[in-house]
Design a protein around this motif. Sequence first.
Motif, PDB file in Angstrom:
ATOM      1  N   GLY A 109       0.805  -1.212   0.000  1.00 34.91           N
ATOM      2  CA  GLY A 109       0.000   0.000   0.000  1.00 34.91           C
ATOM      3  C   GLY A 109       0.838   1.263   0.000  1.00 34.91           C
ATOM      4  N   GLU A 110       2.019   1.191   0.610  1.00 29.42           N
ATOM      5  CA  GLU A 110       2.904   2.354   0.678  1.00 29.42           C
ATOM      6  C   GLU A 110       3.748   2.511  -0.579  1.00 29.42           C
ATOM      7  OE1 GLU A 110       3.206   4.702   2.895  1.00 29.42           O
ATOM      8  OE2 GLU A 110       1.905   3.934   4.497  1.00 29.42           O
ATOM      9  N   LEU A 111       4.244   1.391  -1.130  1.00 31.80           N
ATOM     10  CA  LEU A 111       5.220   1.466  -2.225  1.00 31.80           C
ATOM     11  C   LEU A 111       4.636   1.167  -3.601  1.00 31.80           C
ATOM     12  CD1 LEU A 111       8.256  -0.343  -0.521  1.00 31.80           C
ATOM     13  CD2 LEU A 111       7.686   2.096  -0.506  1.00 31.80           C
ATOM     14  N   LEU A 112       3.574   0.347  -3.656  1.00 28.06           N
ATOM     15  CA  LEU A 112       3.012  -0.038  -4.952  1.00 28.06           C
ATOM     16  C   LEU A 112       1.488   0.110  -4.951  1.00 28.06           C
ATOM     17  CD1 LEU A 112       5.076  -3.343  -5.375  1.00 28.06           C
ATOM     18  CD2 LEU A 112       5.521  -1.170  -6.525  1.00 28.06           C
ATOM     19  N   PRO A 113       0.991   1.289  -4.603  1.00 25.85           N
ATOM     20  CA  PRO A 113      -0.463   1.457  -4.472  1.00 25.85           C
ATOM     21  C   PRO A 113      -1.230   1.325  -5.784  1.00 25.85           C
ATOM     22  CG  PRO A 113       0.626   3.582  -4.363  1.00 25.85           C
ATOM     23  CD  PRO A 113       1.713   2.544  -4.343  1.00 25.85           C
ATOM     24  N   TYR A 114      -0.555   1.522  -6.904  1.00 27.06           N
ATOM     25  CA  TYR A 114      -1.260   1.507  -8.195  1.00 27.06           C
ATOM     26  C   TYR A 114      -0.879   0.308  -9.063  1.00 27.06           C
ATOM     27  CZ  TYR A 114      -1.598   6.330  -6.602  1.00 27.06           C
ATOM     28  OH  TYR A 114      -1.790   7.448  -5.852  1.00 27.06           O
ATOM     29  N   ASP A 115      -0.168  -0.664  -8.492  1.00 19.13           N
ATOM     30  CA  ASP A 115       0.312  -1.803  -9.273  1.00 19.13           C
ATOM     31  C   ASP A 115      -0.234  -3.109  -8.709  1.00 19.13           C
ATOM     32  OD1 ASP A 115       2.385  -0.411 -11.066  1.00 19.13           O
ATOM     33  OD2 ASP A 115       3.011   0.205  -9.065  1.00 19.13           O
ATOM     34  N   SER A 116      -0.579  -4.018  -9.594  1.00 17.60           N
ATOM     35  CA  SER A 116      -1.076  -5.338  -9.190  1.00 17.60           C
ATOM     36  C   SER A 116       0.099  -6.287  -8.997  1.00 17.60           C
ATOM     37  CB  SER A 116      -2.049  -5.878 -10.249  1.00 17.60           C
ATOM     38  OG  SER A 116      -3.152  -5.022 -10.397  1.00 17.60           O
ATOM     39  N   VAL A 117       0.867  -6.029  -7.958  1.00 19.57           N
ATOM     40  CA  VAL A 117       2.068  -6.813  -7.674  1.00 19.57           C
ATOM     41  C   VAL A 117       2.015  -7.284  -6.225  1.00 19.57           C
ATOM     42  CG1 VAL A 117       4.588  -6.800  -7.572  1.00 19.57           C
ATOM     43  CG2 VAL A 117       3.404  -5.476  -9.330  1.00 19.57           C
ATOM     44  N   ASP A 118       2.289  -8.563  -6.012  1.00 23.59           N
ATOM     45  CA  ASP A 118       2.322  -9.125  -4.665  1.00 23.59           C
ATOM     46  C   ASP A 118       3.698  -8.875  -4.052  1.00 23.59           C
ATOM     47  OD1 ASP A 118       1.951 -10.507  -2.356  1.00 23.59           O
ATOM     48  OD2 ASP A 118       1.678 -12.470  -3.279  1.00 23.59           O
ATOM     49  N   VAL A 119       3.734  -8.262  -2.895  1.00 23.52           N
ATOM     50  CA  VAL A 119       5.011  -7.897  -2.262  1.00 23.52           C
ATOM     51  C   VAL A 119       5.691  -9.082  -1.585  1.00 23.52           C
ATOM     52  CG1 VAL A 119       5.997  -6.575  -0.336  1.00 23.52           C
ATOM     53  CG2 VAL A 119       4.518  -5.445  -1.983  1.00 23.52           C
ATOM     54  N   GLU A 120       4.926 -10.053  -1.111  1.00 25.16           N
ATOM     55  CA  GLU A 120       5.528 -11.172  -0.369  1.00 25.16           C
ATOM     56  C   GLU A 120       6.634 -11.876  -1.140  1.00 25.16           C
ATOM     57  OE1 GLU A 120       6.367 -14.184   2.390  1.00 25.16           O
ATOM     58  OE2 GLU A 120       5.469 -12.204   2.599  1.00 25.16           O
ATOM     59  N   PRO A 121       6.433 -12.267  -2.420  1.00 16.76           N
ATOM     60  CA  PRO A 121       7.537 -12.913  -3.155  1.00 16.76           C
ATOM     61  C   PRO A 121       8.747 -12.003  -3.323  1.00 16.76           C
ATOM     62  CG  PRO A 121       5.442 -13.286  -4.266  1.00 16.76           C
ATOM     63  CD  PRO A 121       5.196 -12.250  -3.213  1.00 16.76           C
ATOM     64  N   LEU A 122       8.519 -10.698  -3.369  1.00 20.98           N
ATOM     65  CA  LEU A 122       9.638  -9.761  -3.523  1.00 20.98           C
ATOM     66  C   LEU A 122      10.473  -9.731  -2.247  1.00 20.98           C
ATOM     67  CD1 LEU A 122       7.734  -6.824  -5.297  1.00 20.98           C
ATOM     68  CD2 LEU A 122       8.783  -8.873  -6.297  1.00 20.98           C
ATOM     69  N   LEU A 123       9.814  -9.786  -1.097  1.00 14.32           N
ATOM     70  CA  LEU A 123      10.540  -9.828   0.171  1.00 14.32           C
ATOM     71  C   LEU A 123      11.312 -11.141   0.300  1.00 14.32           C
ATOM     72  CD1 LEU A 123       7.836  -8.361   2.599  1.00 14.32           C
ATOM     73  CD2 LEU A 123       9.769  -7.162   1.543  1.00 14.32           C
ATOM     74  N   ILE A 124      10.721 -12.217  -0.186  1.00 15.08           N
ATOM     75  CA  ILE A 124      11.426 -13.504  -0.175  1.00 15.08           C
ATOM     76  C   ILE A 124      12.697 -13.413  -1.010  1.00 15.08           C
ATOM     77  CG2 ILE A 124      11.312 -15.903  -0.966  1.00 15.08           C
ATOM     78  CD1 ILE A 124       8.361 -15.899  -0.229  1.00 15.08           C
ATOM     79  N   GLU A 125      12.594 -12.812  -2.187  1.00 19.17           N
ATOM     80  CA  GLU A 125      13.761 -12.631  -3.054  1.00 19.17           C
ATOM     81  C   GLU A 125      14.853 -11.850  -2.335  1.00 19.17           C
ATOM     82  OE1 GLU A 125      13.718 -11.625  -7.334  1.00 19.17           O
ATOM     83  OE2 GLU A 125      11.550 -11.434  -7.052  1.00 19.17           O
ATOM     84  N   LEU A 126      14.476 -10.728  -1.739  1.00 16.67           N
ATOM     85  CA  LEU A 126      15.462  -9.860  -1.096  1.00 16.67           C
ATOM     86  C   LEU A 126      16.131 -10.563   0.081  1.00 16.67           C
ATOM     87  CD1 LEU A 126      13.511  -6.475  -1.215  1.00 16.67           C
ATOM     88  CD2 LEU A 126      15.532  -7.089  -2.557  1.00 16.67           C
ATOM     89  N   GLU A 127      15.387 -11.375   0.797  1.00 14.98           N
ATOM     90  CA  GLU A 127      16.004 -12.099   1.907  1.00 14.98           C
ATOM     91  C   GLU A 127      16.925 -13.195   1.395  1.00 14.98           C
ATOM     92  OE1 GLU A 127      15.066 -13.483   6.275  1.00 14.98           O
ATOM     93  OE2 GLU A 127      13.560 -14.227   4.871  1.00 14.98           O
ATOM     94  N   LEU A 128      16.487 -13.924   0.367  1.00 14.38           N
ATOM     95  CA  LEU A 128      17.316 -14.992  -0.178  1.00 14.38           C
ATOM     96  C   LEU A 128      18.650 -14.464  -0.687  1.00 14.38           C
ATOM     97  CD1 LEU A 128      14.693 -17.169  -2.113  1.00 14.38           C
ATOM     98  CD2 LEU A 128      15.944 -17.796  -0.056  1.00 14.38           C
ATOM     99  N   HIS A 129      18.663 -13.219  -1.165  1.00 12.78           N
ATOM    100  CA  HIS A 129      19.891 -12.635  -1.686  1.00 12.78           C
ATOM    101  C   HIS A 129      20.636 -11.820  -0.620  1.00 12.78           C
ATOM    102  CE1 HIS A 129      18.034 -13.734  -5.527  1.00 12.78           C
ATOM    103  NE2 HIS A 129      19.251 -13.694  -6.008  1.00 12.78           N
TER     104      HIS A 129
END
Length: 274
Positions: A50-70
């Motif tokens: 809601g704060e970073l991608l309010p106008y995009d149909s993107v799920d943030v959870e997989p992105l956080l998983i990516e950032l942690e894995l790296h």
Amino acid sequence: MARSRNIKPGLYKNENLAECSIWARFVFPGLWMLADREGRLEDRPKRIKGELLPYDSVDVEPLLIELELHGFILRYVVGSNRFIQICKFAEHQSPHVREQASAIPGPGEALENTSKAMPSITKDVPSIALDDDMSPPRSPDSLIPDSLFSDSPITAATPGGVVVASFAADQRPARSIKPDCPHQEIIAIYHELLPQCPQVRDWTTARATQLRARWNEDEKRQSLGYWRSFFEYVGTCDFLVGRSGKSPFFADLEWMTKSSNFTKIREQKYENRN
């Protein structure tokens, strides 16, 4: 509340960050703006979206998983609350002196409050070679949450090896916590039930992310019993285990957990028709 942060030119040349998707790369500096002066924020994917991608149909959870894995963020639990620590945040940011002190406990407190480690169920299972970003947990002495560009991930673990990290879909104390995907145990079951299929030698970040995605898609899949039944079913499908055709095909774990193939298996499209 968003805050002003500094972005250095080196961000766009970071080779580890380049391994992440473009959306993960976009969200990463956004997390700096949501973090407090210690580089910490609540692990609430829906609120972050809601704060970073309010106008995009993107799920943030997989992105956080990516950032942690790296190795760019550390997700951890203190009590019933979930938080994110941006690695090496203090090294690259200089918060204003008037910025309010952090009210979020650090990863070290997660270690102090974590219960004794549960016995391992992989005692006799041979280990699989992992990528650098899927390396075993480090000792608590190495937990220095101060790097935006670490060469390997910082993982919080108890002396017994329990990882203090999370991949829950949302951060709400009242909600149940999703169990983390037990990669090694699932691989061991795959090897046990499908010995004719290709053995897993290197468990890369891409493969780990793919398996974790299948695990998180449905609560029914979040148990080893489900995966045992799944592999048992695969073993009955002649096409998937090299028992049909002049040029036998052997499905491997990466192929099975690819979204489209996984769906086809579940829809019984490879089932024997004789």
